[in-house]
Design a protein around this motif. Structure first.
Motif, PDB file in Angstrom:
ATOM      1  N   SER A 141       1.050  -1.457  -0.046  1.00 44.97           N
ATOM      2  CA  SER A 141       0.016   0.255  -0.075  1.00 44.97           C
ATOM      3  C   SER A 141       0.735   1.603   0.240  1.00 44.97           C
ATOM      4  O   SER A 141       0.528   2.527  -0.477  1.00 44.97           O
ATOM      5  CB  SER A 141      -1.627  -0.278   1.345  1.00 44.97           C
ATOM      6  N   THR A 155       5.475  17.077   0.268  1.00 49.72           N
ATOM      7  CA  THR A 155       3.513  16.162   1.015  1.00 49.72           C
ATOM      8  C   THR A 155       2.794  17.524   1.156  1.00 49.72           C
ATOM      9  O   THR A 155       2.110  17.728   1.464  1.00 49.72           O
ATOM     10  CB  THR A 155       4.447  15.489   1.784  1.00 49.72           C
ATOM     11  N   ARG A 162      -4.633   7.457  11.869  1.00 45.90           N
ATOM     12  CA  ARG A 162      -4.006   7.389  11.035  1.00 45.90           C
ATOM     13  C   ARG A 162      -2.253   6.211  10.907  1.00 45.90           C
ATOM     14  O   ARG A 162      -2.306   5.144  10.317  1.00 45.90           O
ATOM     15  CB  ARG A 162      -3.446   8.288  10.155  1.00 45.90           C
ATOM     16  N   TRP A 192      -5.485   0.420   0.036  1.00 40.88           N
ATOM     17  CA  TRP A 192      -4.483   1.388   0.673  1.00 40.88           C
ATOM     18  C   TRP A 192      -5.606   2.061   0.930  1.00 40.88           C
ATOM     19  O   TRP A 192      -6.403   3.006   1.698  1.00 40.88           O
ATOM     20  CB  TRP A 192      -3.800   2.526   0.402  1.00 40.88           C
ATOM     21  N   ARG A 193      -6.466   2.358  -0.267  1.00 40.89           N
ATOM     22  CA  ARG A 193      -7.946   2.725  -0.490  1.00 40.89           C
ATOM     23  C   ARG A 193      -8.952   2.164   0.500  1.00 40.89           C
ATOM     24  O   ARG A 193      -9.757   2.845   1.078  1.00 40.89           O
ATOM     25  CB  ARG A 193      -8.457   2.754  -1.549  1.00 40.89           C
ATOM     26  N   ALA A 229      -7.977   3.313   3.915  1.00 43.53           N
ATOM     27  CA  ALA A 229      -8.521   4.781   4.013  1.00 43.53           C
ATOM     28  C   ALA A 229      -9.914   4.835   3.957  1.00 43.53           C
ATOM     29  O   ALA A 229     -10.288   6.159   5.079  1.00 43.53           O
ATOM     30  CB  ALA A 229      -8.234   5.559   2.904  1.00 43.53           C
ATOM     31  N   TYR A 280     -10.403  10.802   4.714  1.00 40.67           N
ATOM     32  CA  TYR A 280      -9.521  10.212   3.646  1.00 40.67           C
ATOM     33  C   TYR A 280      -7.872  11.067   2.365  1.00 40.67           C
ATOM     34  O   TYR A 280      -7.269  10.402   2.655  1.00 40.67           O
ATOM     35  CB  TYR A 280     -10.016  10.600   1.999  1.00 40.67           C
ATOM     36  N   ILE A 281      -7.903  12.706   3.011  1.00 37.74           N
ATOM     37  CA  ILE A 281      -6.950  13.197   2.449  1.00 37.74           C
ATOM     38  C   ILE A 281      -5.663  13.026   3.325  1.00 37.74           C
ATOM     39  O   ILE A 281      -5.104  12.026   2.878  1.00 37.74           O
ATOM     40  CB  ILE A 281      -7.129  14.544   2.549  1.00 37.74           C
ATOM     41  N   TYR A 319      -3.898   9.640   2.567  1.00 35.53           N
ATOM     42  CA  TYR A 319      -3.344  10.214   1.436  1.00 35.53           C
ATOM     43  C   TYR A 319      -2.198   9.872   1.706  1.00 35.53           C
ATOM     44  O   TYR A 319      -1.256  10.269   1.010  1.00 35.53           O
ATOM     45  CB  TYR A 319      -4.246   9.895   0.480  1.00 35.53           C
ATOM     46  N   ARG A 335       0.034   8.028   3.191  1.00 40.57           N
ATOM     47  CA  ARG A 335       0.365   6.901   2.153  1.00 40.57           C
ATOM     48  C   ARG A 335       1.133   7.325   1.592  1.00 40.57           C
ATOM     49  O   ARG A 335       2.292   6.675   1.153  1.00 40.57           O
ATOM     50  CB  ARG A 335      -0.959   6.103   1.623  1.00 40.57           C
ATOM     51  N   ARG A 336       1.097   8.447   1.130  1.00 42.88           N
ATOM     52  CA  ARG A 336       2.330   9.251   0.160  1.00 42.88           C
ATOM     53  C   ARG A 336       3.864   9.689   0.949  1.00 42.88           C
ATOM     54  O   ARG A 336       5.017   8.987   0.430  1.00 42.88           O
ATOM     55  CB  ARG A 336       1.645  10.514   0.063  1.00 42.88           C
TER      56      ARG A 336
END
Length: 232
Positions: free
Chosen positions: A6, A87, A150, A163-164, A167, A192-193, A196, A199-200
């Motif tokens: 993920s 990021t 998170r 990962w979705r 999330a 959700y943001i 993300y 994850r990023r």
């Protein structure tokens, strides 16, 4: 630790640990609701900010129990890691889109005489000092909630799910604890943001900073309006 498929770095706690933590979250919601009812019913002289701060800190208990105590997970494993500055730029762009959506969403709700968020202006106007509420809302809540939703929930679910999906689940839970039906959609989007961004970057710091900025904007505006509209 190695990265999972993920994009989130692998964590030692299992999906089962996460769901047990979610059960603890359910108990937290029941306890918070009951405590709020008792405080309001019996007019307990407890500062709202202090009450919220204590309640938020209670969310750290399942994180400690299912991650730190059980597996010896440290701050790094829980997501407090370095991140690339890019990021933050992505986060700012996504938050701007979120603010625009919130404006449209709030205007839509206003047609039906509804509000997306609780009006905090009267609350600030009644407080002798705003600092506990500002501290709880701008510092304590963002750090604790990002650590739980998170750093613990999303990261644990991402071990098994995409990962979705991780999330979506963590964001739905994030929206649920705010106990505001009309705010579920915008809070879910924020969650959700934040997932993300984690994850990023592999770090919860970008999400914490965006969360802090969002709460500071809302609480700061409410406080300033309370000073302007305060009688006398």
């Amino acid at each position: 630790m190695e990265s999972t498929e993920s994009g989130t770095r692998s964590v030692p706690w299992s999906v089962r640990d996460v769901w047990l933590g979610v059960i603890a979250l359910g108990l937290w919601i029941i306890g918070y609701t009951a405590a709020t009812f008792l405080v309001r019913t019996y007019s307990v002289g407890l500062d709202p900010g202090l009450f919220i701060g204590i309640a938020e800190l209670a969310l750290l208990v399942p994180v400690w129990w299912f991650a730190a105590r059980k597996y010896g997970a440290g701050w790094d494993t829980l997501g407090f890691r370095r991140f690339d500055a890019g990021t933050l730029g992505v986060g700012c762009g996504l938050m701007l889109i979120s603010l625009l959506f919130n404006a449209v969403y709030s205007a839509f709700l206003a047609i039906f005489g509804l509000r997306a968020q609780v009006d905090l202006v009267p609350i600030f106007a009644e407080l002798s000092s705003p600092w506990w509420l500002l501290l709880a809302g701008i510092v304590v809540a963002p750090v604790v909630e990002e650590l739980f939703f998170r750093g613990f929930v999303y990261a644990g679910l991402a071990e098994r799910y995409s990962w979705r999906k991780a999330a979506v689940i963590s964001s739905a839970l994030f929206a649920l604890i705010h106990l505001q039906l009309t705010a579920v959609v915008p809070i879910f989007i924020l969650g959700y943001i934040f997932a993300y961004l984690y994850r990023r970057s592999g770090s919860i710091w970008p999400a914490v900073l965006m969360h802090v900025s969002t709460n500071a904007l809302g609480l700061g505006a409410a406080y300033l309006l309370s000073r302007i509209t305060l009688p006398g």
